[in-house]
Design a protein around this motif. Structure first.
Motif, PDB file in Angstrom:
ATOM      1  N   ASP A  76       0.511  -1.067   0.570  1.00  0.00           N
ATOM      2  CA  ASP A  76       0.408  -0.442  -0.062  1.00  0.00           C
ATOM      3  C   ASP A  76       0.910   0.308  -0.039  1.00  0.00           C
ATOM      4  N   SER A  77       2.206   1.317  -0.028  1.00  0.00           N
ATOM      5  CA  SER A  77       3.027   2.531  -0.691  1.00  0.00           C
ATOM      6  C   SER A  77       2.518   2.980  -1.616  1.00  0.00           C
ATOM      7  N   LEU A  78       2.241   3.125  -2.363  1.00  0.00           N
ATOM      8  CA  LEU A  78       1.520   4.124  -3.615  1.00  0.00           C
ATOM      9  C   LEU A  78       0.398   4.582  -3.521  1.00  0.00           C
ATOM     10  N   ASP A  79      -0.558   4.516  -1.688  1.00  0.00           N
ATOM     11  CA  ASP A  79      -1.756   5.517  -2.135  1.00  0.00           C
ATOM     12  C   ASP A  79      -1.604   6.802  -2.161  1.00  0.00           C
ATOM     13  N   GLU A  80      -0.292   7.318  -2.238  1.00  0.00           N
ATOM     14  CA  GLU A  80      -0.892   8.432  -2.430  1.00  0.00           C
ATOM     15  C   GLU A  80      -0.177   8.920  -3.378  1.00  0.00           C
ATOM     16  N   PRO A  81      -0.423  10.012  -3.548  1.00  0.00           N
ATOM     17  CA  PRO A  81      -0.052  10.676  -4.941  1.00  0.00           C
ATOM     18  C   PRO A  81       1.683  11.417  -4.258  1.00  0.00           C
ATOM     19  N   GLY A  82       2.642  11.917  -5.291  1.00  0.00           N
ATOM     20  CA  GLY A  82       4.038  12.384  -4.882  1.00  0.00           C
ATOM     21  C   GLY A  82       4.371  11.698  -6.048  1.00  0.00           C
ATOM     22  N   SER A  83       6.010  12.121  -5.318  1.00  0.00           N
ATOM     23  CA  SER A  83       7.045  11.230  -6.396  1.00  0.00           C
ATOM     24  C   SER A  83       7.949  10.903  -5.255  1.00  0.00           C
ATOM     25  N   TYR A  84       8.100   9.485  -6.062  1.00  0.00           N
ATOM     26  CA  TYR A  84       8.592   8.589  -5.461  1.00  0.00           C
ATOM     27  C   TYR A  84       9.942   8.302  -5.996  1.00  0.00           C
ATOM     28  N   THR A  85      11.195   8.035  -5.245  1.00  0.00           N
ATOM     29  CA  THR A  85      12.609   7.167  -5.805  1.00  0.00           C
ATOM     30  C   THR A  85      12.550   6.026  -5.090  1.00  0.00           C
ATOM     31  N   LEU A  86      12.434   4.986  -5.331  1.00  0.00           N
ATOM     32  CA  LEU A  86      12.762   3.014  -5.910  1.00  0.00           C
ATOM     33  C   LEU A  86      14.369   3.556  -5.155  1.00  0.00           C
ATOM     34  N   LYS A  87      15.178   2.651  -4.599  1.00  0.00           N
ATOM     35  CA  LYS A  87      16.813   2.928  -4.385  1.00  0.00           C
ATOM     36  C   LYS A  87      16.876   1.558  -4.268  1.00  0.00           C
ATOM     37  N   ALA A  88      17.892   0.947  -5.123  1.00  0.00           N
ATOM     38  CA  ALA A  88      18.635  -0.950  -4.911  1.00  0.00           C
ATOM     39  C   ALA A  88      20.401  -0.685  -4.906  1.00  0.00           C
ATOM     40  N   ASP A  89      20.479  -1.189  -3.561  1.00  0.00           N
ATOM     41  CA  ASP A  89      22.137  -1.283  -2.992  1.00  0.00           C
ATOM     42  C   ASP A  89      22.160  -2.466  -3.222  1.00  0.00           C
ATOM     43  N   VAL A  90      22.894  -2.942  -3.660  1.00  0.00           N
ATOM     44  CA  VAL A  90      23.445  -4.607  -4.084  1.00  0.00           C
ATOM     45  C   VAL A  90      24.935  -4.474  -2.965  1.00  0.00           C
ATOM     46  N   THR A  91      24.748  -5.844  -2.854  1.00  0.00           N
ATOM     47  CA  THR A  91      26.239  -6.042  -2.370  1.00  0.00           C
ATOM     48  C   THR A  91      26.363  -7.844  -3.181  1.00  0.00           C
ATOM     49  N   THR A  92      27.594  -8.082  -2.927  1.00  0.00           N
ATOM     50  CA  THR A  92      27.890  -9.503  -3.316  1.00  0.00           C
ATOM     51  C   THR A  92      28.911 -10.308  -2.370  1.00  0.00           C
ATOM     52  N   ASP A  93      28.655 -11.896  -2.402  1.00  0.00           N
ATOM     53  CA  ASP A  93      29.876 -12.453  -1.380  1.00  0.00           C
ATOM     54  C   ASP A  93      31.341 -12.037  -1.558  1.00  0.00           C
ATOM     55  N   TRP A  94      31.379 -11.402  -2.928  1.00  0.00           N
ATOM     56  CA  TRP A  94      32.820 -11.008  -3.344  1.00  0.00           C
ATOM     57  C   TRP A  94      33.220  -9.629  -3.087  1.00  0.00           C
ATOM     58  N   ARG A  95      32.145  -8.971  -1.770  1.00  0.00           N
ATOM     59  CA  ARG A  95      32.802  -7.364  -1.188  1.00  0.00           C
ATOM     60  C   ARG A  95      32.246  -6.827  -2.620  1.00  0.00           C
ATOM     61  N   GLN A  96      31.666  -6.874  -3.550  1.00  0.00           N
ATOM     62  CA  GLN A  96      31.749  -5.703  -5.075  1.00  0.00           C
ATOM     63  C   GLN A  96      30.297  -5.050  -4.389  1.00  0.00           C
TER      64      GLN A  96
END
Length: 217
Positions: free
Chosen positions: A184-204
């Motif tokens: 229900d995160s988009l139940d209100e109008p507005g400008s949204y930003t979705l961010k993905a921070d990725v890490t790996t087992d090789w410390r990437q």
């Protein structure tokens, strides 16, 4: 005849010498005769002592052990002049450290991260209707190709400066479900930003974000 006997009587010493010589010759002859009659040494009968000694000699010879045949040879002692050899030990294999995993070939390139938003409730290129549930997934690449396991995503959804939702995914490729659900995160109008921070087992590490608008529908 009378004259001859008279001459011998006149020399009693000669008569005595003749008698003594005859006696001596008789004694010598008797001794030689006895020496001739005795058995020669070579044919003398063996005594009991000699027989026992002769019979026992081979058995005694067979029973006596010799150093070369019956007795075990003593072990050779190491030469004191030679240096002692250190025992050879097998190297112990150690588990690869975390640093080694970081530097392992094939996972050293920087990550390339892409966010793929769903199309549910989409009304324009970057616009969604209020109450939409589009969902989101990631595509993550390094020098080995697209990553699935050993890859983790920290999702952060913000509306303006306010954090609306934060979720962590245990992989980077969806296993047939959506990695991030808006609920229900988009139940209100507005400008949204979705961010993905990725890490790996090789410390990437890698980061990507998308911005979209939610409008009344």
């Amino acid at each position: 005849m009378s004259s001859g006997r008279g001459s011998l009587a006149d020399h009693p010493v000669i008569v005595i010498i003749s008698v003594v010589a005859a006696v001596v010759g008789l004694i010598v002859g008797v001794k030689e005769l006895k020496g001739t009659d005795s058995a020669p040494p070579s044919v003398a009968a063996p005594t009991a002592t000699d027989t026992a000694t002769t019979l026992r000699t081979p058995a005694a010879t067979r029973a006596a052990p010799t150093q070369e045949e019956d007795m075990p040879a003593p072990e050779e002692e190491p030469n004191a002049s030679e240096p002692a050899r250190a025992p050879v030990t097998q190297p112990v294999e150690e588990e690869p450290s975390r640093a080694a995993a970081v530097q392992s070939p094939g996972h050293t390139a920087p990550l390339v991260v892409r966010i793929k938003l769903g199309s549910s409730g989409k009304t324009g290129p970057d616009t969604y209707r209020v109450g939409s549930r589009p969902g989101a997934n990631t595509e993550v690449y390094d020098d080995t190709g697209r990553l699935d396991r050993g890859c983790y995503v920290q999702w952060t959804l913000s509306r303006g400066s306010e954090v609306v939702r934060r979720v962590t995914s245990g992989r980077c490729r969806p296993p047939s479900i959506t990695l991030f659900n808006f609920e229900d995160s988009l139940d209100e109008p507005g400008s949204y930003t979705l961010k993905a921070d990725v890490t790996t087992d090789w410390r990437q590490m890698g980061t990507e974000s998308v911005t979209f608008n939610v409008v009344p529908g």
